[in-house]
Write a protein that holds these residues in place. Structure first.
Motif, PDB file in Angstrom:
ATOM      1  N   ARG A 158       0.996  -1.180  -0.060  1.00  0.00           N
ATOM      2  CA  ARG A 158       0.037   0.007  -0.111  1.00  0.00           C
ATOM      3  C   ARG A 158       0.956   1.317   0.078  1.00  0.00           C
ATOM      4  O   ARG A 158       0.608   2.292  -0.887  1.00  0.00           O
ATOM      5  CB  ARG A 158      -0.914   0.015   1.334  1.00  0.00           C
ATOM      6  N   VAL A 159       1.922   1.303   0.820  1.00  0.00           N
ATOM      7  CA  VAL A 159       2.655   2.451   0.989  1.00  0.00           C
ATOM      8  C   VAL A 159       3.511   2.523  -0.535  1.00  0.00           C
ATOM      9  O   VAL A 159       3.513   3.601  -1.119  1.00  0.00           O
ATOM     10  CB  VAL A 159       3.765   2.513   2.011  1.00  0.00           C
ATOM     11  N   ALA A 160       4.067   1.549  -0.855  1.00  0.00           N
ATOM     12  CA  ALA A 160       4.925   1.680  -2.389  1.00  0.00           C
ATOM     13  C   ALA A 160       3.808   1.926  -3.336  1.00  0.00           C
ATOM     14  O   ALA A 160       4.249   2.641  -4.204  1.00  0.00           O
ATOM     15  CB  ALA A 160       5.672   0.222  -2.451  1.00  0.00           C
ATOM     16  N   GLY A 161       2.680   1.409  -3.342  1.00  0.00           N
ATOM     17  CA  GLY A 161       1.670   1.842  -4.255  1.00  0.00           C
ATOM     18  C   GLY A 161       1.306   3.505  -4.227  1.00  0.00           C
ATOM     19  O   GLY A 161       1.382   4.050  -5.280  1.00  0.00           O
ATOM     20  N   GLU A 162       1.318   3.931  -3.099  1.00  0.00           N
ATOM     21  CA  GLU A 162       1.050   5.256  -2.924  1.00  0.00           C
ATOM     22  C   GLU A 162       1.929   6.175  -3.399  1.00  0.00           C
ATOM     23  O   GLU A 162       1.748   7.316  -3.930  1.00  0.00           O
ATOM     24  CB  GLU A 162       0.763   5.659  -1.458  1.00  0.00           C
ATOM     25  N   ALA A 163       3.381   5.601  -3.270  1.00  0.00           N
ATOM     26  CA  ALA A 163       4.594   6.155  -3.746  1.00  0.00           C
ATOM     27  C   ALA A 163       4.962   5.985  -5.227  1.00  0.00           C
ATOM     28  O   ALA A 163       5.777   6.728  -5.658  1.00  0.00           O
ATOM     29  CB  ALA A 163       5.629   6.044  -2.883  1.00  0.00           C
ATOM     30  N   ASN A 164       4.167   5.405  -6.015  1.00  0.00           N
ATOM     31  CA  ASN A 164       4.475   4.868  -7.361  1.00  0.00           C
ATOM     32  C   ASN A 164       5.755   4.286  -7.302  1.00  0.00           C
ATOM     33  O   ASN A 164       6.585   4.653  -8.258  1.00  0.00           O
ATOM     34  CB  ASN A 164       4.342   5.833  -8.310  1.00  0.00           C
ATOM     35  N   ALA A 165       5.940   3.272  -6.376  1.00  0.00           N
ATOM     36  CA  ALA A 165       7.422   2.704  -6.283  1.00  0.00           C
ATOM     37  C   ALA A 165       7.215   1.291  -6.132  1.00  0.00           C
ATOM     38  O   ALA A 165       6.375   0.851  -5.914  1.00  0.00           O
ATOM     39  CB  ALA A 165       8.053   3.297  -4.892  1.00  0.00           C
ATOM     40  N   ASN A 166       8.209   0.737  -6.346  1.00  0.00           N
ATOM     41  CA  ASN A 166       8.182  -1.090  -6.307  1.00  0.00           C
ATOM     42  C   ASN A 166       8.294  -1.347  -4.662  1.00  0.00           C
ATOM     43  O   ASN A 166       9.046  -0.474  -4.101  1.00  0.00           O
ATOM     44  CB  ASN A 166       9.637  -1.387  -7.122  1.00  0.00           C
ATOM     45  N   PRO A 167       7.396  -2.266  -4.167  1.00  0.00           N
ATOM     46  CA  PRO A 167       7.807  -2.458  -2.847  1.00  0.00           C
ATOM     47  C   PRO A 167       9.353  -2.923  -2.376  1.00  0.00           C
ATOM     48  O   PRO A 167       9.612  -2.613  -1.388  1.00  0.00           O
ATOM     49  CB  PRO A 167       6.667  -3.856  -2.733  1.00  0.00           C
ATOM     50  N   SER A 168      10.107  -3.381  -3.306  1.00  0.00           N
ATOM     51  CA  SER A 168      11.241  -3.804  -2.999  1.00  0.00           C
ATOM     52  C   SER A 168      12.112  -2.298  -2.665  1.00  0.00           C
ATOM     53  O   SER A 168      13.159  -2.434  -1.886  1.00  0.00           O
ATOM     54  CB  SER A 168      12.164  -4.592  -3.999  1.00  0.00           C
ATOM     55  N   ALA A 169      11.576  -1.177  -3.047  1.00  0.00           N
ATOM     56  CA  ALA A 169      12.136   0.010  -2.893  1.00  0.00           C
ATOM     57  C   ALA A 169      12.421   0.329  -1.381  1.00  0.00           C
ATOM     58  O   ALA A 169      13.134   0.847  -0.913  1.00  0.00           O
ATOM     59  CB  ALA A 169      11.684   1.347  -3.589  1.00  0.00           C
ATOM     60  N   ILE A 170      11.402  -0.196  -0.409  1.00  0.00           N
ATOM     61  CA  ILE A 170      11.478  -0.097   0.999  1.00  0.00           C
ATOM     62  C   ILE A 170      12.724  -0.552   1.450  1.00  0.00           C
ATOM     63  O   ILE A 170      13.279   0.065   2.297  1.00  0.00           O
ATOM     64  CB  ILE A 170      10.177  -0.370   1.664  1.00  0.00           C
ATOM     65  N   SER A 171      12.917  -1.972   1.030  1.00  0.00           N
ATOM     66  CA  SER A 171      13.950  -2.585   1.899  1.00  0.00           C
ATOM     67  C   SER A 171      15.323  -1.917   1.310  1.00  0.00           C
ATOM     68  O   SER A 171      16.177  -1.971   1.958  1.00  0.00           O
ATOM     69  CB  SER A 171      14.062  -4.005   1.685  1.00  0.00           C
ATOM     70  N   TYR A 172      15.208  -1.482   0.007  1.00  0.00           N
ATOM     71  CA  TYR A 172      16.436  -0.877  -0.608  1.00  0.00           C
ATOM     72  C   TYR A 172      16.710   0.389   0.105  1.00  0.00           C
ATOM     73  O   TYR A 172      17.980   0.631   0.371  1.00  0.00           O
ATOM     74  CB  TYR A 172      16.177  -0.622  -2.085  1.00  0.00           C
ATOM     75  N   HIS A 173      15.952   1.216   0.389  1.00  0.00           N
ATOM     76  CA  HIS A 173      16.177   2.629   1.262  1.00  0.00           C
ATOM     77  C   HIS A 173      16.280   2.411   2.542  1.00  0.00           C
ATOM     78  O   HIS A 173      16.979   3.423   3.247  1.00  0.00           O
ATOM     79  CB  HIS A 173      15.095   3.648   0.587  1.00  0.00           C
ATOM     80  N   PHE A 174      15.355   1.459   3.204  1.00  0.00           N
ATOM     81  CA  PHE A 174      15.524   1.445   4.636  1.00  0.00           C
ATOM     82  C   PHE A 174      16.115   0.342   5.274  1.00  0.00           C
ATOM     83  O   PHE A 174      15.866  -0.025   6.396  1.00  0.00           O
ATOM     84  CB  PHE A 174      14.102   1.637   4.918  1.00  0.00           C
ATOM     85  N   GLY A 175      16.538  -0.574   4.393  1.00  0.00           N
ATOM     86  CA  GLY A 175      17.168  -1.862   5.067  1.00  0.00           C
ATOM     87  C   GLY A 175      16.427  -3.013   5.489  1.00  0.00           C
ATOM     88  O   GLY A 175      16.776  -3.906   6.067  1.00  0.00           O
ATOM     89  N   SER A 176      14.991  -2.840   5.459  1.00  0.00           N
ATOM     90  CA  SER A 176      13.961  -3.950   5.609  1.00  0.00           C
ATOM     91  C   SER A 176      12.689  -3.378   4.962  1.00  0.00           C
ATOM     92  O   SER A 176      12.685  -2.618   4.497  1.00  0.00           O
ATOM     93  CB  SER A 176      13.685  -3.968   7.162  1.00  0.00           C
ATOM     94  N   GLN A 177      11.818  -4.475   4.990  1.00  0.00           N
ATOM     95  CA  GLN A 177      10.423  -4.263   4.569  1.00  0.00           C
ATOM     96  C   GLN A 177       9.728  -3.288   5.406  1.00  0.00           C
ATOM     97  O   GLN A 177       8.434  -3.043   5.125  1.00  0.00           O
ATOM     98  CB  GLN A 177       9.703  -5.502   4.314  1.00  0.00           C
ATOM     99  N   LYS A 178      10.182  -2.282   6.075  1.00  0.00           N
ATOM    100  CA  LYS A 178       9.425  -1.435   7.028  1.00  0.00           C
ATOM    101  C   LYS A 178      10.150   0.157   7.061  1.00  0.00           C
ATOM    102  O   LYS A 178      11.423  -0.194   7.117  1.00  0.00           O
ATOM    103  CB  LYS A 178       9.509  -1.690   8.456  1.00  0.00           C
ATOM    104  N   PRO A 179       9.560   1.069   6.891  1.00  0.00           N
ATOM    105  CA  PRO A 179      10.493   2.258   7.197  1.00  0.00           C
ATOM    106  C   PRO A 179      10.961   2.234   8.510  1.00  0.00           C
ATOM    107  O   PRO A 179      10.252   1.495   9.355  1.00  0.00           O
ATOM    108  CB  PRO A 179       9.189   3.424   6.941  1.00  0.00           C
ATOM    109  N   PRO A 180      11.930   3.226   8.775  1.00  0.00           N
ATOM    110  CA  PRO A 180      12.327   3.102  10.075  1.00  0.00           C
ATOM    111  C   PRO A 180      11.431   3.213  11.327  1.00  0.00           C
ATOM    112  O   PRO A 180      10.444   4.011  11.308  1.00  0.00           O
ATOM    113  CB  PRO A 180      13.166   4.347  10.113  1.00  0.00           C
ATOM    114  N   ALA A 181      11.505   2.332  12.342  1.00  0.00           N
ATOM    115  CA  ALA A 181      10.518   2.364  13.463  1.00  0.00           C
ATOM    116  C   ALA A 181      10.200   3.708  14.004  1.00  0.00           C
ATOM    117  O   ALA A 181       9.306   3.891  14.327  1.00  0.00           O
ATOM    118  CB  ALA A 181      10.996   1.279  14.478  1.00  0.00           C
ATOM    119  N   GLY A 182      11.187   4.215  14.353  1.00  0.00           N
ATOM    120  CA  GLY A 182      11.036   5.737  14.857  1.00  0.00           C
ATOM    121  C   GLY A 182      10.045   6.521  13.938  1.00  0.00           C
ATOM    122  O   GLY A 182       9.212   7.343  14.502  1.00  0.00           O
TER     123      GLY A 182
END
Length: 73
Positions: free
Chosen positions: A33-57
């Motif tokens: 849902r987040v990746a779709g909203e950003a018009n990005a590939n879901p794997s971009a989250i792990s690429y940019h943040f090191g996991s399948q989640k944005p930073p917990a903080g």
């Protein structure tokens, strides 16, 4: 971990905030849902943040702003 100054990373964080505004429960915030909203590939989250989640903080702070209770880990 890659810098959040990257335009795609910033779009993902903005998308996460937008999705948080739309959902009724924190569990409804998904990678797809987040990746779709950003018009990005879901794997971009792990690429940019090191996991399948944005930073917990970031998620916890943003969720608190929108009235979601988050569990402390």
């Amino acid at each position: 971990m890659h810098s959040t100054a990257n335009p795609t990373a910033l779009k993902l964080l903005d998308a996460c905030e937008h999705v948080l505004c739309e959902v009724e429960a924190l569990e409804d915030v998904t990678v797809r849902r987040v990746a779709g909203e950003a018009n990005a590939n879901p794997s971009a989250i792990s690429y940019h943040f090191g996991s399948q989640k944005p930073p917990a903080g970031t998620i916890s702070a943003t969720a608190a702003l929108f009235g979601f209770a988050t569990s402390a880990h």
